[in-house]
Write a protein that holds these residues in place. Structure first.
Motif, PDB file in Angstrom:
ATOM      1  N   ILE A   1       4.682   2.153  -2.980  1.00  0.00           N
ATOM      2  CA  ILE A   1       5.299   3.475  -3.076  1.00  0.00           C
ATOM      3  C   ILE A   1       5.401   3.916  -4.533  1.00  0.00           C
ATOM      4  CG2 ILE A   1       7.377   4.820  -2.550  1.00  0.00           C
ATOM      5  CD1 ILE A   1       5.793   4.099  -0.095  1.00  0.00           C
ATOM      6  N   ASP A   2       5.592   2.961  -5.438  1.00  0.00           N
ATOM      7  CA  ASP A   2       5.674   3.301  -6.863  1.00  0.00           C
ATOM      8  C   ASP A   2       4.426   4.032  -7.340  1.00  0.00           C
ATOM      9  OD1 ASP A   2       8.164   2.214  -7.153  1.00  0.00           O
ATOM     10  OD2 ASP A   2       7.463   0.296  -7.938  1.00  0.00           O
ATOM     11  N   ALA A   3       3.290   3.748  -6.716  1.00  0.00           N
ATOM     12  CA  ALA A   3       2.024   4.330  -7.158  1.00  0.00           C
ATOM     13  C   ALA A   3       1.954   5.829  -6.916  1.00  0.00           C
ATOM     14  CB  ALA A   3       0.854   3.632  -6.468  1.00  0.00           C
ATOM     15  N   ILE A   4       2.844   6.363  -6.096  1.00  0.00           N
ATOM     16  CA  ILE A   4       2.820   7.800  -5.805  1.00  0.00           C
ATOM     17  C   ILE A   4       4.104   8.475  -6.279  1.00  0.00           C
ATOM     18  CG2 ILE A   4       1.178   7.676  -3.909  1.00  0.00           C
ATOM     19  CD1 ILE A   4       3.562   7.672  -1.975  1.00  0.00           C
ATOM     20  N   ALA A   5       4.752   7.910  -7.290  1.00  0.00           N
ATOM     21  CA  ALA A   5       5.985   8.486  -7.833  1.00  0.00           C
ATOM     22  C   ALA A   5       5.745   9.931  -8.258  1.00  0.00           C
ATOM     23  CB  ALA A   5       6.476   7.660  -9.017  1.00  0.00           C
ATOM     24  N   GLY A   6       6.655  10.803  -7.832  1.00  0.00           N
ATOM     25  CA  GLY A   6       6.551  12.201  -8.199  1.00  0.00           C
ATOM     26  C   GLY A   6       5.605  13.011  -7.346  1.00  0.00           C
ATOM     27  N   ARG A   7       4.970  12.388  -6.333  1.00  0.00           N
ATOM     28  CA  ARG A   7       4.032  13.087  -5.466  1.00  0.00           C
ATOM     29  C   ARG A   7       4.583  13.141  -4.045  1.00  0.00           C
ATOM     30  NH1 ARG A   7      -1.592  10.168  -5.948  1.00  0.00           N
ATOM     31  NH2 ARG A   7      -2.350  12.121  -5.039  1.00  0.00           N
ATOM     32  N   SER A   8       4.097  14.084  -3.274  1.00  0.00           N
ATOM     33  CA  SER A   8       4.500  14.192  -1.872  1.00  0.00           C
ATOM     34  C   SER A   8       3.270  14.034  -0.993  1.00  0.00           C
ATOM     35  CB  SER A   8       5.175  15.544  -1.602  1.00  0.00           C
ATOM     36  OG  SER A   8       4.282  16.605  -1.887  1.00  0.00           O
ATOM     37  N   GLY A   9       3.497  13.478   0.193  1.00  0.00           N
ATOM     38  CA  GLY A   9       2.391  13.267   1.116  1.00  0.00           C
ATOM     39  C   GLY A   9       2.799  12.383   2.268  1.00  0.00           C
ATOM     40  N   PHE A  10       1.834  11.675   2.841  1.00  0.00           N
ATOM     41  CA  PHE A  10       2.065  10.848   4.027  1.00  0.00           C
ATOM     42  C   PHE A  10       1.529   9.442   3.758  1.00  0.00           C
ATOM     43  CE2 PHE A  10       1.410   9.046   8.183  1.00  0.00           C
ATOM     44  CZ  PHE A  10       2.439   9.577   8.952  1.00  0.00           C
ATOM     45  N   VAL A  11       2.332   8.423   4.113  1.00  0.00           N
ATOM     46  CA  VAL A  11       1.965   7.028   3.889  1.00  0.00           C
ATOM     47  C   VAL A  11       1.714   6.342   5.226  1.00  0.00           C
ATOM     48  CG1 VAL A  11       2.843   4.769   3.161  1.00  0.00           C
ATOM     49  CG2 VAL A  11       3.115   6.743   1.673  1.00  0.00           C
ATOM     50  N   LEU A  12       0.647   5.548   5.285  1.00  0.00           N
ATOM     51  CA  LEU A  12       0.359   4.690   6.429  1.00  0.00           C
ATOM     52  C   LEU A  12       0.106   3.293   5.884  1.00  0.00           C
ATOM     53  CD1 LEU A  12      -0.312   4.303   9.482  1.00  0.00           C
ATOM     54  CD2 LEU A  12      -2.699   4.800   8.876  1.00  0.00           C
ATOM     55  N   ALA A  13       0.978   2.349   6.228  1.00  0.00           N
ATOM     56  CA  ALA A  13       0.864   0.980   5.720  1.00  0.00           C
ATOM     57  C   ALA A  13       0.573   0.022   6.866  1.00  0.00           C
ATOM     58  CB  ALA A  13       2.155   0.564   5.014  1.00  0.00           C
ATOM     59  N   PRO A  14      -0.295  -0.975   6.642  1.00  0.00           N
ATOM     60  CA  PRO A  14      -0.597  -1.965   7.688  1.00  0.00           C
ATOM     61  C   PRO A  14       0.462  -3.052   7.732  1.00  0.00           C
ATOM     62  CG  PRO A  14      -1.833  -2.488   5.727  1.00  0.00           C
ATOM     63  CD  PRO A  14      -1.046  -1.234   5.406  1.00  0.00           C
ATOM     64  N   PHE A  15       0.376  -3.923   8.740  1.00  0.00           N
ATOM     65  CA  PHE A  15       1.273  -5.078   8.789  1.00  0.00           C
ATOM     66  C   PHE A  15       1.048  -5.970   7.579  1.00  0.00           C
ATOM     67  CE2 PHE A  15       1.936  -9.552  10.144  1.00  0.00           C
ATOM     68  CZ  PHE A  15       3.316  -9.495  10.298  1.00  0.00           C
ATOM     69  N   LEU A  16      -0.195  -6.168   7.212  1.00  0.00           N
ATOM     70  CA  LEU A  16      -0.544  -6.961   6.036  1.00  0.00           C
ATOM     71  C   LEU A  16      -1.657  -6.240   5.298  1.00  0.00           C
ATOM     72  CD1 LEU A  16      -0.189  -9.656   4.448  1.00  0.00           C
ATOM     73  CD2 LEU A  16      -2.077 -10.556   5.823  1.00  0.00           C
ATOM     74  N   ALA A  17      -1.371  -5.801   4.071  1.00  0.00           N
ATOM     75  CA  ALA A  17      -2.366  -5.058   3.302  1.00  0.00           C
ATOM     76  C   ALA A  17      -3.505  -5.975   2.868  1.00  0.00           C
ATOM     77  CB  ALA A  17      -1.713  -4.423   2.087  1.00  0.00           C
ATOM     78  N   THR A  18      -4.729  -5.554   3.157  1.00  0.00           N
ATOM     79  CA  THR A  18      -5.934  -6.281   2.764  1.00  0.00           C
ATOM     80  C   THR A  18      -6.954  -5.268   2.252  1.00  0.00           C
ATOM     81  OG1 THR A  18      -6.989  -6.098   4.940  1.00  0.00           O
ATOM     82  CG2 THR A  18      -5.526  -7.997   4.575  1.00  0.00           C
ATOM     83  N   ALA A  19      -8.078  -5.760   1.778  1.00  0.00           N
ATOM     84  CA  ALA A  19      -9.136  -4.855   1.333  1.00  0.00           C
ATOM     85  C   ALA A  19      -9.637  -3.993   2.488  1.00  0.00           C
ATOM     86  CB  ALA A  19     -10.291  -5.655   0.728  1.00  0.00           C
ATOM     87  N   ASP A  20      -9.665  -4.545   3.704  1.00  0.00           N
ATOM     88  CA  ASP A  20     -10.118  -3.788   4.872  1.00  0.00           C
ATOM     89  C   ASP A  20      -9.045  -2.853   5.415  1.00  0.00           C
ATOM     90  OD1 ASP A  20     -12.629  -4.986   4.839  1.00  0.00           O
ATOM     91  OD2 ASP A  20     -11.981  -6.631   6.145  1.00  0.00           O
TER      92      ASP A  20
END
Length: 349
Positions: free
Chosen positions: A28-47
């Protein structure tokens, strides 16, 4: 067409549309100051990375209005033309094999519980279906909004993640400014009590975990007494937490990193439970049991745990469901619980 997300907040009559070019982000820190929609997986991977759709364009529409039939996202999946509102006939695939896979996974997880490796592990499964026609996800989103007015309804489609529809009852964290909210949600029954000892203990585990996380990050914490809530024809035990966070994005990101994955989708201890899941589950969860929602839209953030999910690609549909296992859990009971949870999305189709 650009990547997009539709979302309808619980107990509201309008839904929001966000579209833009999706990005893979680290936190979430990577989008500080921005608005939008987040979709996160159970475990983040390259795929399966965390995906952010910036709010390049936004719109608010009435749930009561007819679908525009404008949602076509060939980058994520084949086109999804409008089907009859009565739904699309579906055929289950390899049901016997699916039951055998669950037995295999349950046996592995339960052995770890008996050996004391973990106190609770959430075991998930995937149910694959093939439709007689290409599934119209926009019509399905509208049916979900009508059928489940008290749940967060999300339709999100990106070239990275594919297309997902969910009707989830579980808040991960939501709020604006300094005042925020989360819940401890666990236990599942088809009737409103009496609650079994297993369900009460499962919910107590989640409540203690959430409380401990909040005391490390938040102030002015208030919690409700455990109470029963309904979601998709099922009953759960819920404790509400309201609290203050410093009005900066790092505080929110730190809380999410600590809070997620909760015992409601992973187990306890967290590291041991996640390791058991990754070594035991036959199906890859992908974005099921991750989290999703708008960030800083109109000054508010609403992140929900991605439950009661289905992934759609043309005629192919994958439904996901899970249940919390304790040492006293019985396989047939847990299988039946997942069957009930799968009905939430089956009924939308």
């Amino acid at each position: 067409m650009m990547d997009f997300a539709y979302y309808r907040l619980p107990d509201t009559s309008e839904y929001h549309v966000i579209s833009g070019e999706a990005e893979s982000i680290s936190s979430i820190d990577a989008i500080a100051g921005r608005s939008g929609f987040v979709l996160a997986p159970f475990l983040a991977t390259a795929d399966h990375p965390v995906v952010f759709i910036p709010a390049t364009t936004t719109d608010v529409r009435s749930v009561d209005a007819s679908p525009s039939s404008s949602v076509v996202n060939p980058a994520a999946a084949p086109a999804n033309p409008i089907s009859d509102d009565a739904g699309t006939p579906l055929r289950a695939t390899a049901a016997a094999t699916e039951r055998q896979a669950y037995h295999h996974d349950f046996t592995l997880v339960h052995r770890c519980l008996d050996d004391g490796v973990a106190d609770k592990v959430v075991l998930a499964r995937r149910h694959d279906l093939t439709a007689d026609a290409v599934v119209d996800v926009e019509a399905a989103f509208h049916r979900a909004c009508r059928r489940y007015p008290h749940q967060m309804i999300i339709l999100v489609s990106t070239a990275v993640s594919g297309t997902w529809l969910m009707a989830t009852p579980e808040v991960l964290v939501e709020g604006r400014g300094q005042r925020w909210r989360t819940v401890a949600l666990a236990g599942t029954m088809t009737t409103d009590g009496p609650w079994s000892a297993k369900n009460r203990r499962e919910q107590h585990i989640v409540e203690e975990y959430v409380g401990d996380c909040l005391h490390r990050h938040a102030t002015d914490i208030e919690l409700s007494a455990p109470h029963t809530v309904t979601a998709g024809g099922l009953f759960h035990i819920c404790t509400d937490f309201v609290f203050d966070l410093p009005a900066d994005r790092p505080a929110l990101s730190s809380l999410i990193d600590d809070l997620y994955p909760t015992p409601a989708v992973c187990g306890l201890p967290k590291a041991e439970a996640r390791s058991i899941i990754l070594n035991s589950e036959t199906a890859d969860r992908r974005y099921y049991s991750g989290f999703a929602g708008p960030v800083a839209i109109g000054g508010a953030t609403h992140l929900f745990v991605s439950l009661r999910c289905m992934e759609v690609s043309g005629r192919r549909v994958s439904l996901y469901a899970g249940g919390g296992l304790l040492s006293e859990s019985r396989e047939d009971d847990e299988w039946k619980e997942t069957e009930e949870k799968l009905r939430t999305m089956k009924d939308v189709l």
